[in-house]
Design an enzyme around this catalytic site. Sequence first.
Site, PDB file in Angstrom:
ATOM      1  N   LYS A  22      -1.046  -0.859  -4.200  1.00  0.00           N
ATOM      2  CA  LYS A  22      -2.152  -0.070  -4.085  1.00  0.00           C
ATOM      3  C   LYS A  22      -1.758   1.215  -3.834  1.00  0.00           C
ATOM      4  O   LYS A  22      -1.121   1.529  -3.047  1.00  0.00           O
ATOM      5  CB  LYS A  22      -2.986  -0.622  -2.791  1.00  0.00           C
ATOM      6  CG  LYS A  22      -4.273   0.108  -2.497  1.00  0.00           C
ATOM      7  CD  LYS A  22      -4.974  -0.386  -1.507  1.00  0.00           C
ATOM      8  CE  LYS A  22      -6.170   0.478  -1.264  1.00  0.00           C
ATOM      9  NZ  LYS A  22      -7.108   0.209   0.119  1.00  0.00           N
ATOM     10  N   TYR A  39       0.909  -1.170  -0.232  1.00  0.00           N
ATOM     11  CA  TYR A  39      -0.067  -0.179  -0.051  1.00  0.00           C
ATOM     12  C   TYR A  39       0.625   1.148   0.106  1.00  0.00           C
ATOM     13  O   TYR A  39       1.595   1.553   0.940  1.00  0.00           O
ATOM     14  CB  TYR A  39      -1.000  -0.119   1.384  1.00  0.00           C
ATOM     15  CG  TYR A  39      -2.094   1.044   1.274  1.00  0.00           C
ATOM     16  CD1 TYR A  39      -2.386   1.781   0.248  1.00  0.00           C
ATOM     17  CD2 TYR A  39      -2.902   0.898   2.197  1.00  0.00           C
ATOM     18  CE1 TYR A  39      -3.628   2.722   0.376  1.00  0.00           C
ATOM     19  CE2 TYR A  39      -4.101   1.922   2.478  1.00  0.00           C
ATOM     20  CZ  TYR A  39      -4.327   2.628   1.428  1.00  0.00           C
ATOM     21  OH  TYR A  39      -5.399   3.513   1.220  1.00  0.00           O
TER      22      TYR A  39
END
Length: 329
Positions: free
Chosen positions: A168, A143
Amino acid sequence: MTSAPLAARLTHVAGPLFFPVTAYGPDGAVDLGAFRAHVRSGIDAGAAAVFACCGTGEFHALTPEEFRLVVAAAVEETAGEVPVVAGAGYGTALAVQYAKLAEEAGADGLLAMPPYLVFADQEGLLAHYTALAAATSLETIVYQRDNAVFTPETVVALAGTPGIIGLKDGYGDLDLMQRIVSAVRTERPGEDFLYFNGLPTAELTGLAYRGIGVTLYSSAVFAFAPDIALAFHRALESGDDEFANALLDHFYRPLVELRAKGRGYAVSLVKAAVRLEGQPVGEVRTPLSEPAAAHIEELTAIIERGRALLEKYGQTKSTSDEPAAQERG
């Protein structure tokens, strides 16, 4: 856990990704029954995957034991219908501990959130995520946001790290993302590396991210209004720009502007909206606080306006009639 690799199950999905909130009872303790009902409602609505105990799920507020119980509840409730991805974060040692707990609970993968507090250099970040990916057999999505922002060169290295399957992006720099996508494509041809739009209300930037080939996205709206979230997803997939723009102009943009009125609203406003929809998931834990009453009124009006647009454009098809979010493994 399901037998099919997580990367394969997420490559082609027919809906947004579901990030459930973590439910608490009146005494503030985790309410697994309410959480399971919340997860089930998302699966029945057409969730492509369940991301448990991540940002929207207040990972930061859970003890390790609570984390294990919540992830296990998500795994049991999905029963293999869709993959379950669990959050993992803090420093390397704790992130590894959470990863092992997620593996024990039966999760299919990890969402590796930024390290706690410190701003590390690229070498340190790469070492952190490499260690985390090596700690379990779970496939890992990294992330990018806040204090974990990567150069294209670092993402090329991450893409070549065993166990890391995707990135992400919660940072929102499209120039950087284009360079990342290009670098991985050039340096690792044939690599099936996944990219996710992970901004707090990803639908608002969905069209822009699609321009650089990023079609997977997380949807906070799906947690409380899956009918709106799925209708928007269909509009993107079918090229129905008129309907998509109507939702962007009159639902998503006002929602984002409301979210900007309070700290922590990316979580607390979503949880308030889930309660507005009749699901008893409780309030957020400190240090977050509940949205102001006036903002709850605004939120109610925004949701009503979104559903009015579904009526206007003939998009009130029951979410239970949606096709399966992906191949059932």
